[in-house]
Write an enzyme that holds these catalytic residues in place. Structure first.
Site, short mmCIF file in Angstrom:
data_model
loop_
_atom_site.label_atom_id
_atom_site.label_comp_id
_atom_site.label_asym_id
_atom_site.label_seq_id
_atom_site.Cartn_x
_atom_site.Cartn_y
_atom_site.Cartn_z
CD GLN A 215 -2.98 -1.07 0.29
OE1 GLN A 215 -3.21 -0.04 -0.35
NE2 GLN A 215 -3.67 -2.18 0.08
CB CYS A 380 -6.56 -10.08 3.74
SG CYS A 380 -7.45 -10.76 2.38
C1 PLP Z 1 -0.76 -4.47 2.92
C2 PLP Z 1 -0.98 -5.57 1.92
N1 PLP Z 1 -0.09 -6.58 1.88
C3 PLP Z 1 -0.22 -7.58 1.00
C4 PLP Z 1 -1.28 -7.64 0.14
C5 PLP Z 1 -1.39 -8.78 -0.81
O1 PLP Z 1 -1.35 -8.33 -2.11
P1 PLP Z 1 -1.61 -9.35 -3.31
O2 PLP Z 1 -2.98 -9.91 -3.10
O3 PLP Z 1 -1.50 -8.50 -4.52
O4 PLP Z 1 -0.56 -10.38 -3.21
C6 PLP Z 1 -2.24 -6.63 0.16
C7 PLP Z 1 -3.42 -6.68 -0.72
O5 PLP Z 1 -4.48 -6.22 -0.39
C8 PLP Z 1 -2.07 -5.56 1.07
O6 PLP Z 1 -2.95 -4.56 1.12
#
Ligand code: PLP
Length: 423
Positions: A215, A380
């Protein structure tokens, strides 16, 4: 004790021309439920400008061939396009060397790479992995999986009720730390933790620092050295690039000493019946055919953000956050609970909220009737949800193509939702 979060805003940076930016994003000209599309879910995945879409189209239409393994013109063009993007990404985050950029599928894979390669080789009983309670599951579960195999301890930096880090006990938590895993910006509240100060503390204790910048890189000017990172993970799709490509940056000495993550074609110098010799960086970590078109698209997304200027992007988002905090608070008062810091500068352009006692899913369905896209759920980040005392939130997040009219549209849609559910 580390100082308060650093959240630089360069007030001399130019205004973004949001009308011109909006015109670059074909999807923003469509309607949803007969309303103008108001896209406020960029923290989940950003929209893509025409420049990125065109570059990927052109790559497939003119230069596609597999990379690295052939000596003909098309293959050379494809390889150059991909390696050119690697250099752009390196420059964008202040990496010293392009070969410190490893292309992955997404930030999740990047963090798993750190855990499964560096972690599996270096962590065992007696070691400590220190995480914060605001991490995304992508920066929790890989460490829990590895801890179950390797027997190291996971410790947690707790949170204050406003979702900032509670550092009261940080000296004790840092004792014997082997790896600090920390998000540079919460995907739920937008909180910007003091990464550099904590990285310095971790380094003084001989630990490695892995930063989840998923982010952060899309929204703030990033310099891996200034952040104090040893590893940095992020995803292309949250920064105007396509899905299917992510990045792991690592300090060269660390990457060189690490074993490959996955085995297969493209990651070897030699293979014999009794074993293999891994390729040099970064190919050692890029087994199989990479997402070439997506990498090309990511390179153009980086060009796009570079042209806007990341200081201008940050300033724009802080101003929108300030506007959202004041407008929504004025219009809805106690009916609206905004999670996270009260002020705009200690946060990025992400806002989680509760509206009366409406379930976030019901709320976001009503907002959708107004063309307004916000995301309901646990985002998540279930440990953070427990700290906030909720099962889910509604989350609005803004980016370079949003302006005050989008926040106003959100506020109008909330007003209608409030009337509909007689709040
Ligand atoms: C802070 C953070 N870390 C990791 C992720 C994981 O990203 P990705 O689903 O593109 O692997 C996200 C996705 O929402 C996130 O917001």
């Amino acid at each position: 004790m580390p100082p308060e979060p650093q959240s630089p805003v360069d007030t001399t940076s130019p205004d973004l021309d949001v009308a011109a930016i909006k015109a670059d994003f074909p999807i923003l000209s469509r309607t949803v439920n007969d309303r103008r599309l108001v896209f406020l879910d960029s923290a989940a995945s950003s929209q893509k400008p025409r420049q990125v879409l065109d570059a990927m189209d052109e790559y497939y239409g003119t230069s596609h061939a597999n990379v690295h393994r052939a000596a003909y013109t098309l293959a050379e063009e494809a390889t150059n396009a991909m390696e050119g993007a690697r250099s752009k990404v390196a420059r964008f985050i202040g990496a010293a060397h392009a070969d410190e950029i490893v292309f992955t599928k997404n930030a999740t894979e990047s963090i798993n790479l750190v855990a499964r390669s560096w972690g599996a080789a270096n962590l065992g009983p007696g070691d400590v992995v220190l995480l914060t309670q605001m991490e995304h599951h992508a920066d929790i579960v890989p460490w829990q999986q590895l801890a179950a195999e390797k027997g190291f301890e996971i410790r947690w930096i707790p949170l204050h009720p406003d979702a900032t880090l509670d550092l009261t006990d940080i000296d004790r938590l840092m004792e014997g730390v082997s790896l600090l895993g920390i998000t540079a910006m919460s995907n739920v509240t937008g909180t910007l933790p003091p990464v550099r100060a904590l990285a310095d503390m971790a380094h003084e204790r001989g630990a490695v620092v892995s930063v989840d910048a998923c982010q952060y890189v899309p929204h703030l000017a990033t310099d891996v050295t200034e952040l104090g990172a040893d590893f940095l993970a992020f995803s292309g799709h949250k920064m105007l690039g396509p899905t299917g490509v992510g990045v792991l940056w690592g300090r060269r000495e660390l990457l060189e000493a690490m074993p490959p993550f996955m085995g297969g074609g493209g990651m070897i110098l030699d293979v014999r019946l009794d074993g293999f010799v891994p390729a040099d960086l970064p190919h050692k970590f890029e087994a199989g055919t990479p997402p070439i078109a997506e990498i090309v698209g990511l390179g153009v997304a980086v060009d796009y953000l570079d042209a806007l200027g990341m200081d201008a992007v940050r300033r724009h988002e802080v101003e929108l956050t300030r506007y959202a905090l004041s407008t929504l608070t004025e219009r809805f008062g106690d009916k609206l609970t905004i999670h996270g810091p009260d002020a705009a500068t200690p946060r990025g352009g992400v806002m989680s909220f509760a509206f009366g006692d409406l379930h976030p899913h019901d709320l976001s369905q009503v907002l959708d009737q107004h063309g307004v896209c916000v995301r309901p759920g646990h985002h998540c980040a279930k440990p953070l949800m427990r700290v906030l005392g909720v099962g889910a939130t509604a989350r609005a997040s803004w980016y370079v193509y949003n302006d005050e009219s989008d926040i106003d549209a959100l506020a109008d849609a909330l007003e209608d939702a409030g009337n509909f559910f007689t709040l």
